[in-house]
Design a protein around this motif. Structure first.
Motif, mmCIF file in Angstrom:
data_model
loop_
_atom_site.group_PDB
_atom_site.id
_atom_site.type_symbol
_atom_site.label_atom_id
_atom_site.label_comp_id
_atom_site.label_asym_id
_atom_site.label_seq_id
_atom_site.Cartn_x
_atom_site.Cartn_y
_atom_site.Cartn_z
ATOM 1 N N LEU A 178 -12.955 -15.998 -6.383
ATOM 2 C CA LEU A 178 -12.602 -15.249 -7.244
ATOM 3 C C LEU A 178 -13.809 -14.630 -8.157
ATOM 4 C CD1 LEU A 178 -9.911 -17.523 -9.052
ATOM 5 C CD2 LEU A 178 -9.626 -15.469 -7.331
ATOM 6 N N ALA A 179 -13.651 -13.542 -9.120
ATOM 7 C CA ALA A 179 -14.874 -12.937 -9.439
ATOM 8 C C ALA A 179 -14.586 -12.618 -11.064
ATOM 9 C CB ALA A 179 -14.858 -11.321 -8.841
ATOM 10 N N PRO A 180 -14.759 -13.527 -11.751
ATOM 11 C CA PRO A 180 -14.838 -13.544 -13.062
ATOM 12 C C PRO A 180 -15.686 -12.615 -13.749
ATOM 13 C CG PRO A 180 -15.933 -15.609 -12.577
ATOM 14 C CD PRO A 180 -15.510 -14.867 -11.354
ATOM 15 N N ALA A 181 -16.861 -12.228 -13.034
ATOM 16 C CA ALA A 181 -17.662 -11.159 -13.665
ATOM 17 C C ALA A 181 -17.369 -9.794 -13.652
ATOM 18 C CB ALA A 181 -19.087 -11.328 -12.828
ATOM 19 N N PHE A 182 -16.233 -9.621 -12.905
ATOM 20 C CA PHE A 182 -15.490 -8.143 -13.121
ATOM 21 C C PHE A 182 -14.142 -8.295 -13.625
ATOM 22 C CE2 PHE A 182 -18.737 -7.923 -9.628
ATOM 23 C CZ PHE A 182 -19.085 -6.443 -9.905
ATOM 24 N N ALA A 183 -13.263 -9.322 -13.581
ATOM 25 C CA ALA A 183 -12.144 -9.557 -14.041
ATOM 26 C C ALA A 183 -11.819 -10.679 -14.843
ATOM 27 C CB ALA A 183 -10.945 -9.277 -13.113
ATOM 28 N N PRO A 184 -12.560 -11.083 -15.832
ATOM 29 C CA PRO A 184 -12.625 -12.397 -16.582
ATOM 30 C C PRO A 184 -11.167 -12.708 -17.140
ATOM 31 C CG PRO A 184 -13.505 -10.848 -17.991
ATOM 32 C CD PRO A 184 -13.563 -10.147 -16.548
ATOM 33 N N GLU A 185 -10.479 -12.082 -17.556
ATOM 34 C CA GLU A 185 -9.009 -12.300 -18.239
ATOM 35 C C GLU A 185 -7.984 -12.466 -16.957
ATOM 36 O OE1 GLU A 185 -7.785 -10.996 -21.861
ATOM 37 O OE2 GLU A 185 -9.639 -9.873 -22.225
ATOM 38 N N HIS A 186 -8.232 -11.747 -15.971
ATOM 39 C CA HIS A 186 -7.285 -11.999 -14.808
ATOM 40 C C HIS A 186 -7.531 -13.470 -13.995
ATOM 41 C CE1 HIS A 186 -5.700 -7.953 -15.283
ATOM 42 N NE2 HIS A 186 -4.916 -8.159 -14.350
ATOM 43 N N VAL A 187 -8.830 -13.716 -14.078
ATOM 44 C CA VAL A 187 -9.228 -14.927 -13.382
ATOM 45 C C VAL A 187 -8.988 -15.920 -14.037
ATOM 46 C CG1 VAL A 187 -11.417 -16.109 -12.352
ATOM 47 C CG2 VAL A 187 -11.188 -13.733 -12.007
ATOM 48 N N ALA A 188 -8.891 -15.912 -15.242
ATOM 49 C CA ALA A 188 -8.610 -17.139 -16.143
ATOM 50 C C ALA A 188 -7.205 -17.257 -16.018
ATOM 51 C CB ALA A 188 -8.923 -16.967 -17.623
ATOM 52 N N ASN A 189 -6.354 -16.307 -15.920
ATOM 53 C CA ASN A 189 -4.820 -16.401 -15.701
ATOM 54 C C ASN A 189 -4.445 -17.097 -14.560
ATOM 55 O OD1 ASN A 189 -2.971 -16.059 -17.763
ATOM 56 N ND2 ASN A 189 -1.969 -14.262 -16.485
#
Length: 312
Positions: free
Chosen positions: A70-81
């Motif tokens: 996963l790529a939290p640096a680009f999509a932190p809120e989606h990755v958290a979900n």
């Protein structure tokens, strides 16, 4: 006494003296360019990294396992979900319900549009902002040398293929083979990470900055690419029996270390990676007769290996 031997010796000495400057003037022979395999064989342990188990997913199919970073640096809120959904087993027992030829496979709850059958989201959020792009400021970006038709500049950031407008502009992940995206409806903010897709065809870069990308497959793309194609026009299967069952999607960190995949990924911010790119950019092995002098962002498949075996 004959002077011939002395004269002959003088000629030999003169010839040797004249040969010395000529030999010294010959240019050094440049070393032969290294092949891709030679570059990888010469890599050091520091050129490789182990994916963070807190942002690595295992998708278990009947045919085997797909590993997703996963790529939290680009999509932190989606990755958290997505992490919430994975921890709560949202995808366990769901399926790959779409396989669009030369495009994507899509998976999740095939009954999501039917309120009577749709799976509950548990503690996951049901509304997220679109995360199509982010500021390039503060993002370590390793640029490629070649021009790209889809972005002013392309390269790799955090190990993911990306484009950017410059160090002070916007940056975004690219829809390369193996990229993982969050499916959405017409509204930009209609994705929450429950319905996901993986690019399995020619890189659809026109989707860049139009859909939130959340990661990429780092192992097991062969399993997804072999998924039987669905019917036109969208590749969505007509019958439930055509779907590919998903046994589970598990966060690697929730498994004991002994049960986690042993995998290393080539870092994209090193001199070894630059040499790897150049070996693909200008192929000089016996098969290629003319080096291309150019490489497309999505034509760079980042190598992985099992630790200690030194192989892809």
């Amino acid at each position: 006494m004959s002077r011939q031997p002395a004269f002959t010796a003088l000629l030999v000495a003169l010839a040797a003296a004249l040969a010395l400057p000529l030999a010294a003037a010959e240019p050094d022979v440049a070393p032969a360019p290294r092949t891709t395999q030679q570059v990888l064989d010469a890599s050091r342990p520091s050129d490789w990294r182990t994916p963070d188990p807190e942002r690595t997913l295992y998708m278990d199919l009947e045919a085997g396992r797909v590993v997703i970073e996963l790529a939290p640096a680009f999509a932190p809120e989606h990755v958290a979900n997505i992490l919430v959904l994975a921890r709560e087993g949202f995808w366990d027992g769901t399926s790959i319900y779409r396989s669009h030829d030369n495009f994507v496979v899509q998976f999740g709850d095939a009954d999501a549009d039917d309120p009577a059958k749709a799976r509950p989201f548990g503690n996951a959020r049901t509304q997220l902002p679109a995360e199509f792009e982010r500021s390039a400021q503060g993002l370590a970006f390793h640029a490629l040398p070649d021009r790209d038709g889809w972005a002013p500049e392309t390269g790799f950031a955090e190990g993911f293929a990306a484009g950017r407008e410059g160090p002070d502009g916007q940056a975004w992940m690219a829809h390369c083979y193996g990229a993982l995206g969050a499916g959405r409806n017409l509204e930009a903010d209609s994705s929450i990470g429950a319905e996901l897709y993986v690019v399995t065809g020619q890189s659809p870069r026109q989707l860049d900055r139009n859909i939130t990308l959340v990661g990429r497959v780092i192992r097991g793309m062969d399993l997804l690419a072999a998924t039987p194609r669905g019917p036109e026009p969208m590749g969505i299967y007509d019958k439930p029996a055509q779907r590919t069952p998903i046994r589970a999607i598990t966060l690697a960190a929730t498994l004991p270390e002994a049960r986690r995949e042993r995998i290393e990924v080539l870092r994209t911010d090193t001199a070894t990676f630059d040499a790897f790119v150049e070996s693909r950019r200008n192929r000089r092995d016996a098969f290629y007769k003319r080096p291309a002098g150019h490489i497309d962002l999505c034509n760079i498949a980042i190598p992985t290996r099992t630790p200690d075996d030194g192989e892809d």
